[in-house]
Write a protein that holds these residues in place. Structure first.
Motif, PDB file in Angstrom:
ATOM      1  N   VAL A 235       0.842  -1.207   0.000  1.00  0.00           N
ATOM      2  CA  VAL A 235       0.000   0.000   0.000  1.00  0.00           C
ATOM      3  C   VAL A 235       0.878   1.259   0.000  1.00  0.00           C
ATOM      4  O   VAL A 235       0.647   2.200  -0.769  1.00  0.00           O
ATOM      5  N   LEU A 236       1.911   1.273   0.856  1.00  0.00           N
ATOM      6  CA  LEU A 236       2.784   2.450   0.944  1.00  0.00           C
ATOM      7  C   LEU A 236       3.563   2.650  -0.358  1.00  0.00           C
ATOM      8  O   LEU A 236       3.727   3.791  -0.821  1.00  0.00           O
ATOM      9  N   ARG A 237       4.042   1.557  -0.929  1.00  0.00           N
ATOM     10  CA  ARG A 237       4.776   1.649  -2.198  1.00  0.00           C
ATOM     11  C   ARG A 237       3.866   2.235  -3.285  1.00  0.00           C
ATOM     12  O   ARG A 237       4.281   3.134  -4.026  1.00  0.00           O
ATOM     13  N   ASN A 238       2.625   1.746  -3.346  1.00  0.00           N
ATOM     14  CA  ASN A 238       1.702   2.252  -4.367  1.00  0.00           C
ATOM     15  C   ASN A 238       1.331   3.715  -4.114  1.00  0.00           C
ATOM     16  O   ASN A 238       1.155   4.493  -5.059  1.00  0.00           O
ATOM     17  N   LEU A 239       1.231   4.081  -2.831  1.00  0.00           N
ATOM     18  CA  LEU A 239       0.949   5.482  -2.491  1.00  0.00           C
ATOM     19  C   LEU A 239       2.074   6.379  -2.996  1.00  0.00           C
ATOM     20  O   LEU A 239       1.834   7.450  -3.580  1.00  0.00           O
TER      21      LEU A 239
END
Lengths: 81, 262
Positions: B189-193
């Motif tokens: 999720v953080l990488r995609n954010l």
């Protein structure tokens, strides 16, 4: 690893690294002050924007490095030898 | 006496409204993260909390600096550069503090996600170096007086960003493949954010007053504020809500052999 080493490892505790705490506080302070310092630097030393800005930017990056190193060394593992 | 700009303490106007709101939102994020991390004893968890608290903290200082006009300068580009410059006698108002903030906080974001992924110090260092190059060349694009030089630096900075995001996607994702399911989910999720929000920054530069001037300073400042708050405070909320950071499931459970040995 001997049994004695295992015991020592089990007894290891993390201690706060005082130098890292100081480094962290100083780095954050430098980073924050830098965001407000440019007009004062220009007035105080008679510098143009570019002359004051690029050194200030380098200081900001060094402040980040100071934060990163301080955080990663904030705790030292100490064992009872 | 404070340098002049659109927003003043007495009567905030223009983009000063968004700078004030950005300051408040970053401060709220910082205070919430401090509250969440209060009393945490685990040294590794403390690292995440300290880094994640500092990100909106530094950003709040940057927004305050821009609000009061400390972080603002003018760049003469000529009236032909874009409509905004034409309306302002050939000069652009540039919030340089934004870049100083990014030079400090974006490496901290990468450090946060790198530590979560379990990436090596070498890989984190390489990504931080690329990140600094991206920010500094982005600044070059903003401070150049010639239109050609501005777009040349923008292109170099954007290429650096694409490489950075590829490196993040490829190398950090591989490092994260060994994590437990919860930590891996948080990492994804953080990488995609980061992938989405960071990609929008050069696009906003391009359509904003520093680029083609399609949107004015008021809308540009609003959009940068929304992006900054999402990329920093949103990032922190997701990271510090992860059970692998706040819960106890990161503590390895003893294997059957270890349990039998006891």
């Amino acid at each position: 690893m001997s049994r004695n080493d295992d015991d020592n490892d089990d007894l290891a505790v993390y201690e706060l690294n005082t130098r890292s705490v100081v480094g962290l506080v100083v780095s954050v302070a430098v980073g924050v002050v830098g965001l407000f310092a440019l007009p004062a630097l220009q007035r105080g030393f008679g510098l143009s924007f570019q002359e004051a800005f690029w050194p200030l930017l380098a200081v900001e990056f060094l402040a980040f490095v100071g934060v990163a190193v301080s955080v990663l060394r904030l705790h030292e593992k100490r064992s009872f030898d | 006496m404070f340098p002049t700009q659109a927003g003043t303490l007495g009567g905030v106007e223009g983009e000063g409204v968004w700078l004030a709101l950005g300051t408040v939102l970053m401060l709220i994020g910082m205070v919430v993260f401090i509250a969440k991390g209060w009393g945490v004893d685990d040294p590794q968890k403390k690292e995440f909390y300290i880094i994640t608290i500092l990100i909106p903290g530094i950003a709040a200082a940057s927004y305050l600096s821009m609000f009061f006009g400390f972080g603002l300068t003018e760049v003469p580009v000529g009236e032909a550069y874009n409509t905004y410059a034409a309306e302002n006698g050939g000069t652009l108002e540039v919030y340089w503090a934004r870049y100083a903030d990014w030079l400090f906080t974006t490496p901290l974001l990468l450090l946060d996600i790198g530590l979560l992924a379990g990436a090596s110090n070498r890989d984190i260092g390489a990504l931080v170096g690329l990140d600094a190059f991206m920010i500094v060349t982005g600044l070059g694009a903003t401070l150049m007086r010639s239109g050609v030089a501005r777009y040349a630096f923008w292109t170099i900075s954007t290429i650096a960003m694409v490489l950075l995001l590829y490196f993040l996607f490829a190398v950090f994702s591989e490092a994260a493949s060994d994590l437990n399911e919860d930590a891996k989910g948080t990492f994804n999720v953080l990488r995609n954010l980061i992938l989405v929000t960071w990609t929008l920054y050069p696009i906003l530069w391009l359509i904003g007053t520093e680029g083609a001037g399609v949107v004015g300073l008021y809308v540009e400042t609003l959009l940068f504020m929304v992006l900054d708050v999402t990329a920093k405070v949103g990032f922190g909320f997701i990271l510090l809500s992860s059970r692998s950071i706040v819960g106890d499931d990161s503590v390895p459970t003893p294997s059957e052999e270890e349990a039998a040995a006891d």
